[in-house]
Design an enzyme around this catalytic site. Structure first.
Site, PDB file in Angstrom:
ATOM      1  N   TRP A  75       0.856  -1.204  -0.180  1.00  0.00           N
ATOM      2  CA  TRP A  75      -0.165  -0.054   0.082  1.00  0.00           C
ATOM      3  C   TRP A  75       0.741   1.098  -0.149  1.00  0.00           C
ATOM      4  O   TRP A  75       0.154   2.206  -0.045  1.00  0.00           O
ATOM      5  CB  TRP A  75      -0.832  -0.059   1.172  1.00  0.00           C
ATOM      6  CG  TRP A  75      -1.870  -0.949   1.261  1.00  0.00           C
ATOM      7  CD1 TRP A  75      -2.119  -1.987   0.168  1.00  0.00           C
ATOM      8  CD2 TRP A  75      -2.979  -1.219   2.321  1.00  0.00           C
ATOM      9  NE1 TRP A  75      -2.982  -2.736   0.920  1.00  0.00           N
ATOM     10  CE2 TRP A  75      -3.772  -2.405   1.691  1.00  0.00           C
ATOM     11  CE3 TRP A  75      -3.430  -0.566   3.434  1.00  0.00           C
ATOM     12  CZ2 TRP A  75      -4.895  -2.737   2.860  1.00  0.00           C
ATOM     13  CZ3 TRP A  75      -4.617  -0.871   4.281  1.00  0.00           C
ATOM     14  CH2 TRP A  75      -5.179  -2.129   3.574  1.00  0.00           C
ATOM     15  N   LYS A  76       2.170   1.185   0.206  1.00  0.00           N
ATOM     16  CA  LYS A  76       3.000   2.326   0.178  1.00  0.00           C
ATOM     17  C   LYS A  76       2.469   3.205   1.296  1.00  0.00           C
ATOM     18  O   LYS A  76       1.708   2.931   2.185  1.00  0.00           O
ATOM     19  CB  LYS A  76       3.550   2.832  -1.033  1.00  0.00           C
ATOM     20  CG  LYS A  76       3.725   1.684  -2.196  1.00  0.00           C
ATOM     21  CD  LYS A  76       4.113   2.186  -3.653  1.00  0.00           C
ATOM     22  CE  LYS A  76       4.454   1.021  -4.503  1.00  0.00           C
ATOM     23  NZ  LYS A  76       5.116   1.559  -5.490  1.00  0.00           N
ATOM     24  N   GLU A 126      12.191   2.083  -3.920  1.00  0.00           N
ATOM     25  CA  GLU A 126      11.631   3.475  -3.474  1.00  0.00           C
ATOM     26  C   GLU A 126      12.526   3.530  -2.215  1.00  0.00           C
ATOM     27  O   GLU A 126      12.999   4.765  -1.738  1.00  0.00           O
ATOM     28  CB  GLU A 126      10.192   3.466  -3.134  1.00  0.00           C
ATOM     29  CG  GLU A 126       9.445   3.688  -4.323  1.00  0.00           C
ATOM     30  CD  GLU A 126       8.025   3.268  -4.408  1.00  0.00           C
ATOM     31  OE1 GLU A 126       7.618   3.028  -3.270  1.00  0.00           O
ATOM     32  OE2 GLU A 126       7.512   3.176  -5.540  1.00  0.00           O
ATOM     33  N   SER A 166       3.831  -2.417 -12.180  1.00  0.00           N
ATOM     34  CA  SER A 166       2.602  -2.206 -12.919  1.00  0.00           C
ATOM     35  C   SER A 166       1.685  -3.540 -13.240  1.00  0.00           C
ATOM     36  O   SER A 166       1.080  -3.409 -14.433  1.00  0.00           O
ATOM     37  CB  SER A 166       2.799  -1.547 -14.318  1.00  0.00           C
ATOM     38  OG  SER A 166       3.527  -0.428 -14.133  1.00  0.00           O
ATOM     39  N   GLY A 202       1.542  -2.809  -6.241  1.00  0.00           N
ATOM     40  CA  GLY A 202       1.519  -1.309  -5.610  1.00  0.00           C
ATOM     41  C   GLY A 202       0.081  -0.809  -5.727  1.00  0.00           C
ATOM     42  O   GLY A 202      -0.722  -1.051  -5.184  1.00  0.00           O
ATOM     43  N   GLY A 203       0.041  -0.055  -6.940  1.00  0.00           N
ATOM     44  CA  GLY A 203      -1.267   0.860  -7.113  1.00  0.00           C
ATOM     45  C   GLY A 203      -2.370   0.074  -7.257  1.00  0.00           C
ATOM     46  O   GLY A 203      -3.479   0.565  -6.598  1.00  0.00           O
TER      47      GLY A 203
HETATM   48  P1  PGA Z   1       3.198  -0.658  -8.695  1.00  0.00           P
HETATM   49  O1  PGA Z   1       4.241  -0.878  -7.535  1.00  0.00           O
HETATM   50  O2  PGA Z   1       2.507  -1.888  -8.876  1.00  0.00           O
HETATM   51  O3  PGA Z   1       2.420   0.698  -8.521  1.00  0.00           O
HETATM   52  O4  PGA Z   1       3.953  -0.641 -10.250  1.00  0.00           O
HETATM   53  C1  PGA Z   1       4.865  -2.175  -7.248  1.00  0.00           C
HETATM   54  C2  PGA Z   1       5.714  -1.936  -6.097  1.00  0.00           C
HETATM   55  O5  PGA Z   1       6.204  -1.021  -6.122  1.00  0.00           O
HETATM   56  O6  PGA Z   1       5.841  -2.939  -5.432  1.00  0.00           O
END
Ligand code: PGA
Length: 243
Positions: free
Chosen positions: A11-12, A100, A206, A227-228
């Site tokens: 979820w960041k 990140e 992605s 992620g997203g």
């Molecule tokens: P994303 O991120 O699915 O938004 O590309 C993946 C991740 O950073 O684990």
């Protein structure tokens, strides 16, 4: 290693109390309602929401993970969280060395390895992330960069039952530019050769409902790190069901 695909939602730095609880309950219900277990799901909320998520997924097959940890168990490290603290809150996984963290917090691979040692000591499963940048791929260095990151980020005690590897090409994270199936096949075979049999190797970058099935059925792809799309219930549900 189980053959169930591992589906991790990162979820960041997103979600507050209300949406965290609602999303975790949605996936706890989904996983609890399935008759066969084709996937293992892990939700990795921000640290502030771990307790909320752990409460919501209790008595479901869904697990919770942290997004990072410090390498020490406790001490004068303002703002940091230890692996023991994550474990204490009910986490079973922790993501380490995410691009990140490597980029914005300047985390080198040897620091990732120290964090992984601490995670394993706390009884957590470490999800160690590796992946090349666009410039490194263009320069033909992707294999070498990933090999170097793996060699230096995996702790000595890494075994298939305590460590998962996530291949996340930096240029594919949050960009909508997913790696081609040929690139994923090639890199996962490369990682399999370096890490050995048994380790789960996830793809990340992605991943969404529309490409999950194709990616999840490639050789040496044991799951996905999302992620997203993990913040959208319908998308993440479809990704899990694609397994
Ligand atoms: P994303 O991120 O699915 O938004 O590309 C993946 C991740 O950073 O684990």
């Amino acid at each position: 290693m189980t053959t169930a695909k591992l589906i991790i939602g990162n979820w960041k730095m997103n979600s507050l109390k209300a949406d965290s609880a609602a999303r975790a309950i949605f996936f706890a219900d989904l996983a609890s309602g399935l008759k066969s277990k084709a996937f293992d799901m892990v939700l990795c909320p921000p640290a502030t929401m771990i307790e909320t998520v752990v409460g919501a997924i209790k008595s479901s097959p869904v697990a919770c993970g942290g997004q990072d940890c410090h390498f020490e168990t406790a001490g004068a490290y303002t703002g940091d969280i230890s692996a023991a603290m994550l474990k204490d809150l009910g986490c079973t996984y922790v993501i380490l060395g995410h691009s990140e963290r490597r980029q914005y917090h300047k985390e080198p691979s040897d620091l990732v390895a120290k964090k992984a040692v601490s995670a394993l000591a706390a009884g957590l499963i470490a999800v160690v992330c590796v992946g090349e940048t666009d410039a490194e791929r263009s320069a033909g260095k992707a294999n070498d960069v990933v090999a170097d990151q793996l060699k230096n980020s995996l702790p000595a005690g890494a075994k298939p039952d305590n460590t998962v590897i996530a291949y996340e090409p930096v240029w594919a994270i949050g960009t909508g530019k997913v790696a081609s199936t040929d690139d994923i096949l090639q890199m996962h075979a490369h990682i399999r050769g370096l890490a050995g049999a048994g380790f789960k190797i996830l793809y990340g970058g992605s991943v969404k409902a529309s490409n999950a099935a194709e990616i999840l059925h490639l050789a040496n792809v044991d799951g996905v790190l999302v992620g997203g799309a993990s913040l959208k219930n319908d998308e993440f549900k479809a990704i899990a069901l694609a397994a």
